[in-house]
Design an enzyme around this catalytic site. Structure first.
Site: not given
Length: 1290
Positions: A841, A1222, A214, A308, A763, A873, A93, A875, A25
């Protein structure tokens, strides 16, 4: 110990953040500088502090975000520009992005846009939608395009960048770097780390410790030790050994030492490609193409080429290239050297190689190519940037001299087997044959037979992976055919690629993004002190950019503070037979184990219904159910001990994981909700056509960058406790902690400074951690803190509800819808949480913006053995509307009418009524629609898309326009209230507190703007410190997009009360200053503190009678999106999006546009990228950024226009504004339906027409499988029920 833990815990430098602990991230990015004595230069690199072992940084200088500038002293231009360009919302961030940019500028003070885009490949942001970050940093780039439209910031105000003023590299490190290397040993509690000084010493050590790993970059071993619970007692670090870092030219190619980093490999190959003729560098170019998409810059800077290879990952990006190229590997041990060809015998099994235990990989020789040799490499992944491969391959063909007859061919694949494999049988069939259509057909049939996969293969996506193996060969075939046709005077006839096939061989490329933002400027006469309507910067942005903003886990450690780690269930449905903690308690530093028996109060908990427990007691109902917790002196000790707790189970049947399981077992929560209007039978009778359809909408993880975090501090008397929590719901946290501790709520204080993102995930689900930490703190009578690791957070906290929609729709020939019967099923999980309100909703939004005379919607909540899903967001609104757009799309395909025409003729008009009988007044969807068609150039764009699709067979473009209508209010009426408390101090300063929490959306900034306008004073005089339950009680959660409306009015009311109290002093001294009036009132003994309160009027809805007003008003918006899909791989590009959003009279256009773009990009993730993958036993595979892909910088539309609708005041909210958090999220459905439009064009090439099912998200797998063609026919899907799949769709 990692660098991140050292910085945060030992040095208290908390600007560097923990976001994922796996290098995915970028929140922990710092700059590491070291002197390279061999090249006599200082090298600066951005690295992930969460993976960098402290031991590996001997003789390095580390620069953190605090080191480059601060608000108190002087900002660095990199910090200033991201803040002032509105590129920091929650800010978690931001330090990592700042440091990625800073490291780039240290290496290249005038970077290109491409340099910048590459630098950010390893950084994620969940809030901003990335556009403002790039917009701010574009000002550093050479040749960047200028901004069109209105400016949300003024670049002329930015400080110039002066490279001569940067921190110098410490001279003593240069002199130390010139000394001969010395071997180092670091002895930890569980690991011995040895850094040998010479190759001989390394080989001696490898002989003594043959099992030693390693490690150069720690990008693989670090993750194995953390997430796979593996322990490597001895680690050898060869990064400084000259022979392993050297680069040599040989007769056949270039030999790279095994410790050479991928960044260095790329740099060297670039130089060669620029120098040598094209035919010599085919392999080099293929490797460079793979490196473009290999992890992020921070990983490439430290990961070694040898690591790799030796990791032997079956989905390695580079190993198939090395194998197809036949690279030569040099191995060495005490016994001497040996050379190996990298062929299909090199990988002996899953993550095993042909090396003997005492051997190490010394170098790899990457060969030049010859005339008549062609090489390509391909990687297909869910997200283009920084993603693990689904399939990766290297393809190498050599022709007989001067001909198109195959002399030798190697096709190497990753992602098809437990190891990297060669398609030997297919290759043998092709040798000696002419490169043409017949060869291609045979090769594809042969690959379909050879590249088989068990239907239960790990990783799933079996049909897609098999199809990809063939589709990628077809791309290679076309690429080679094209190159053969370019030959000067060929001695054989070679047809070039057909013009409409040409786009299939183009390498994936996205142009640098451009953007336009349009908003209504403040009227000319508005006072300069009146900040409402102005695009002012988020008030914490500068602090966030310097790392000075304090988040929950940044609070300094208490002297006697402890750390907590959760112990969670590994079974989805079982009785707990026993819990053994002896091994855990023996771990150094462990203080106690906490479980259900330690609760002083009630074990029952839950936000709406108390149907869950703080700790599982006797029974677990999901994987990730909290059974107990370990408390210890450090986080590492707590986590080690938590893994040592042994729980034995007795499993219970059935285990219900998916919506289909719940339907089969009739496992539903009550009540079943229904909304009905009109006469369905009559509506279907009046229709010309009736169709039925289904759509599944996948769930979504919140992926806030700051995971759930709580610090609980017992106060030592009366059972009092102070909690510092990252939560949207301070009052609910207070109430549930009080319940668990058995004390009155008045004894618990919950404080929230800010969150690093919330999106609904904090929430109600934040309380599951807060109650556990509080119980632990109560038991040990000491402060206890816990910040969940990303994998724990994703496991225990639930996400957006997956939905399944079934519909029957009746319509006229022109597409006018007459009747709709729709049924929704949501995957609720193991407790109700807020699921009833979410389903309600969804039903309130089943019509989206369309007037349907006869309609019925029914909602079932499925009870399953998954962690409880929760608010996110939108809902439930986006899921409800997604189903409606699915049937609109089907109706359009059925009628053969353009989808936009069907949408337009069904749109509501002003004054019409919704299915729940609410009148649509102040209706602006028609204005939004017209403006969006206009700014997107819709009709010309559509003509261009149609022309493009006629001219291209294997890439297709699609276009879609989608409206949204979103009801604003909590559907639970009692939550539509807010309080505020305003103190005036005698120096004229104002302390403002309100019931809302700050999670990046700029709520505190808007509240200060409201108070500033109401009191008539500058914003600089007003301060918000935090949200706390001891200042404003009984607060509603910061949710439902309504926080500015509710808290704004409460703040306004409190300020009005204070103004009335100051009026007499203003009247007496009209020329006085604010400070004079406040002082005069104080000396006159007037109360300079006021609380404000607001409740939304005229709300209330009854499901029984289908009457009342569930919403105060609606927010409206329309989006147009254009995409391009690759029909062979399923990848897509977002080419264009135009959004018109009605946000009333914007309080702050910069924040509102930020919310529109951030919500839109989160929706792009929901509908095209983010896929939660569960095993049939309910285990979540996608537990971090490695496997769970949120949108990255490269996913933003190449052209993005956002316009806030002008002249649309909303009298029902503070200063005529509207909610914005939202509503815009659903507009990303325009991208989904543009993809569906492009797939429709691809299917037409295969003679397919009419409605087809496309579930959400539209991942590359779903896109490719829907574009049916001759290649998909070669790989039919396995018969359901004949196998156990690796993953199931929940």
């Amino acid at each position: 110990m990692t660098l991140l833990i050292f910085l945060r815990r030992k040095l208290s430098l908390t600007g560097t953040k923990l976001g994922c602990a796996e290098g995915g991230c970028g929140a922990c990015t710092v700059m590491v500088s070291r002197f390279n004595p061999h090249h006599n230069q200082i090298i600066h690199h951005a690295v992930n502090a969460c993976l960098a072992p402290l031991c590996s940084l001997h003789h390095c200088a580390v620069t953190t975000v605090e080191g480059i500038g601060s608000v108190a002293s002087k900002l660095h231009p990199v910090q200033e520009r991201i803040a002032k360009a509105h590129g920091s919302q929650c800010g978690f961030c931001t330090p990592g992005i700042v440091m990625s940019m800073y490291a780039l500028l240290r290496n290249s003070p005038q970077p290109s846009m491409q340099d910048m885009e590459e630098a950010f490949q390893g950084n994620l942001c969940r809030c901003t939608g990335y556009r403002p970050i790039l917009e701010g940093y574009k000002t550093f780039a050479k040749g960047a395009s200028t901004h069109s439209g209105q400016q949300l910031f003024d670049p002329s105000e930015f400080m110039p960048l002066d490279p001569t003023q940067e921190i110098i590299f410490p001279p003593e490190l240069i002199s130390l770097g010139k000394q001969p290397p010395r071997s180092l040993r670091f002895i930890g509690e569980r690991v011995l780390w040895i850094q040998p000084s010479s190759l001989n010493e390394l080989l001696e050590l490898k002989a003594v410790y043959p099992a030693a790993k390693l490690v150069v970059g720690n990008t693989e071993v670090g993750i194995e030790m953390k997430f796979k619970n593996l322990l490597y007692p001895v680690i050898l670090a060869p990064a400084y050994i000259q022979e392993l870092s050297s680069i040599q030219y040989t007769e056949n190619g270039i030999e790279f030492g095994a410790s050479v980093t991928l960044t260095m490999l790329g740099k060297k190959l670039h130089e060669e490609v620029n120098k040598l003729p094209n035919y010599r560098t085919e392999v080099f170019q293929a490797i460079l193409e793979q490196l473009r998409w290999f992890a992020g810059q921070q990983i490439r800077n430290v990961a070694a080429i040898g690591g790799n290879i030796m990791t032997a990952s079956p989905i390695s990006d580079l190993n198939p290239v090395f194998m197809a190229a036949g690279c030569k590997l040099t191995l060495t041990s005490k016994e001497g050297k040996r050379a190996l060809q990298m062929d299909d015998k090199f990988f002996s099994g899953y993550r095993k190689t042909a090396l003997k235990p005492e051997e190490i990989l010394l170098s790899i020789e990457i060969p030049y190519t010859k005339k008549g040799q062609y090489f390509s490499a391909f990687k297909q992944s869910t997200r283009k940037e920084d993603d693990i491969a689904t399939i990766t391959c290297g393809m190498n063909v050599v022709f007989q001299q001067g001909s198109n007859i195959v002399k030798d061919i190697k096709l190497s694949y990753g992602g098809i087997a437990p190891t990297t494999v060669l398609a030997t049988a297919t290759c043998n069939r092709l040798i000696g044959r002419r490169w043409g259509e017949e060869l291609m057909e045979d090769a594809c049939s042969s690959l379909a037979e050879e590249m088989t996969l068990s239907p239960s293969a790990p990783g799933g996506m079996v049909t897609y992976r098999r199809t990809l193996a063939i589709s990628l060969f077809f791309k290679f075939y076309l690429t080679v055919q094209h190159k053969l046709a370019q030959m000067v005077k060929p001695t054989y006839v070679c047809l070039n690629v057909k013009p409409n096939y040409a786009s299939a061989i183009e390498l994936f490329h996205v142009d640098s993004p451009t953007s336009v933002q349009l908003y209504q400027a403040v009227p000319p006469g508005q006072s300069t002190d009146d900040m409402v309507g102005r695009p002012i910067m988020h008030l914490s942005a500068l602090k966030q950019a310097t790392g000075e903003a304090v988040y929950c886990d940044d609070i300094p450690q208490y002297e006697n503070g402890l750390y907590l780690a959760l112990v969670t269930s590994t079974k989805a449905h079982a009785y707990i037979k026993s819990i053994e903690t002896d091994d855990a308690m023996a771990v150094p530093g462990v203080v106690t184990f906490v479980s259900a028996k330690d609760l002083p109060g009630s074990n029952k908990t839950g936000p709406a219904v108390c149907d869950e427990t703080v700790f599982a007691d006797n029974k677990v109902t999901c994987v990730g159910h909290i059974v107990g917790a370990i408390v210890a002196d450090t986080q590492a000790h707590a986590q080690t001990a938590a893994k040592a707790v042994k729980i034995s189970y007795e499993e219970i049947q059935p285990v219900i994981i998916t919506i289909q399981d719940a339907i089969t077992n009739q496992s539903f929560y009550q009540p079943v909700r229904t909304i009905e209007k009109g006469d369905l039978a009559k509506g279907f009778h009046e229709s010309d056509n009736i169709l039925e359809g289904e759509i599944h909408i996948g769930g979504q993880d919140h992926f806030y960058l700051e995971t759930n975090c709580t610090l609980a501090v017992p106060q030592g008397e009366d059972g009092e406790m102070e909690l510092f929590v990252s939560t949207q719901s301070a009052s609910k946290t207070q109430a549930l902690v009080a319940k668990a501790l058995g004390v009155p709520a008045s004894h618990i204080v919950c404080r929230v400074k800010r969150m690093g993102g919330g999106f609904g995930g904090k929430e109600s689900r934040s309380t599951i951690l807060s109650t556990v930490v509080a119980v632990a703190a109560h038991k040990v009578k000491r402060p206890v803190r816990c910040m969940l690791d990303r994998d724990e957070d994703m496991l225990v906290s639930g996400g957006r509800h997956p939905f399944f929609g079934r519909y029957k729709v009746g319509f006229k020939k022109n597409g006018k819808v007459m009747a709709l019967d729709v049924t929704y099923y949501s995957n609720v999980g193991n407790s109700m949480d807020l699921s009833l309100s979410i389903m309600e909703r969804a039903l309130f939004h089943m019509d989206n913006c369309y007037n349907i005379p006869h309609i019925r919607g029914t909602g079932y909540m499925c009870k399953t053995n998954l962690p409880s899903n929760t608010a996110f967001r939108g809902f439930g609104g986006p899921q409800g509307m997604m189903v409606s757009e699915s049937w609109i799309s089907d109706v359009a395909l059925c009628c053969g009418v353009p989808a936009e025409q069907v949408r337009e003729i069904n749109l509501y008009k002003q004054g019409e009524y919704t299915p729940f009988n609410q009148c649509l007044d102040q209706f602006t969807i028609d204005r939004c629609w017209k403006e969006c068609v206009n700014i997107s150039d819709f009709h010309q764009r559509k003509a261009r898309v149609e022309l493009y699709n006629k001219q291209h067979r294997w890439t297709k473009r699609g276009l879609s326009i989608v409206p949204t209508k979103f009801g604003i209010s909590f559907t639970a009426i009692f939550l539509n209230q807010a309080g505020a408390l305003v103190h005036l101090y005698t120096d004229g300063s104002v302390l403002l507190t309100h019931g809302g929490t700050e999670m990046g959306q700029g709520l505190h900034t808007k509240m200060i703007q409201v108070a500033s306008k109401t009191l008539g004073i500058p914003t600089s005089k007003i301060h918000i410190s935090e949200t706390s339950t001891n200042t404003v009680p009984n607060t509603s959660p910061t949710a439902a997009s309504a926080s500015s409306d509710l808290n704004g009015m409460a703040v306004y009311n409190a300020c009005q009360t204070l103004l009335q109290r100051l009026d007499p002093y203003k009247a007496r001294n009209p020329k006085g200053s604010w400070e004079d009036w406040v002082k005069a009132a104080y000396f006159d003994r007037v109360n300079l503190s006021a609380n404000g309160f607001y409740r939304t009027p005229d709300l209330g809805y009854d499901f029984e009678t289908n009457s009342g007003h569930p919403f105060n008003y609606f927010s409206y918006g329309v989006a147009v999106s254009e995409v391009e899909i690759d029909c062979l791989t399923g990848s897509h590009k977002n080419l264009h999006t135009s959004i018109v959003m009605d946000v009333g009279k914007s309080l702050n256009p910069a924040l509102d546009i930020g919310q529109v773009e951030g919500a839109f990009m989160q929706g792009v993730g929901l509908f095209t990228l983010e896929e939660l993958r569960y095993s049939p036993q309910g285990y979540l595979y996608t537990r971090g950024p490695g496997m769970y892909k949120i949108p990255a910088f490269g996913d933003i539309p190449t052209e993005l226009k956002v316009s806030l609708l002008r002249d649309a005041p909303n009298e029902k909210a503070i200063f005529s504004s509207k909610a914005v958090g939202e509503p815009p999220l659903f507009l990303a459905a325009s991208v989904f339906y543009a993809i569906k439009d492009a797939i429709t064009a691809a299917r037409a090439e295969s003679g397919l027409s009419g409605p087809f099912r496309l579930d959400s998200p539209a991942t590359p797998e779903r896109i490719r499988n829907a574009c049916e063609d001759k290649f998909t026919k070669l790989c039919p899907p396995p018969e359901p029920g004949t196998y156990t799949p690796w993953d199931v769709r929940v």
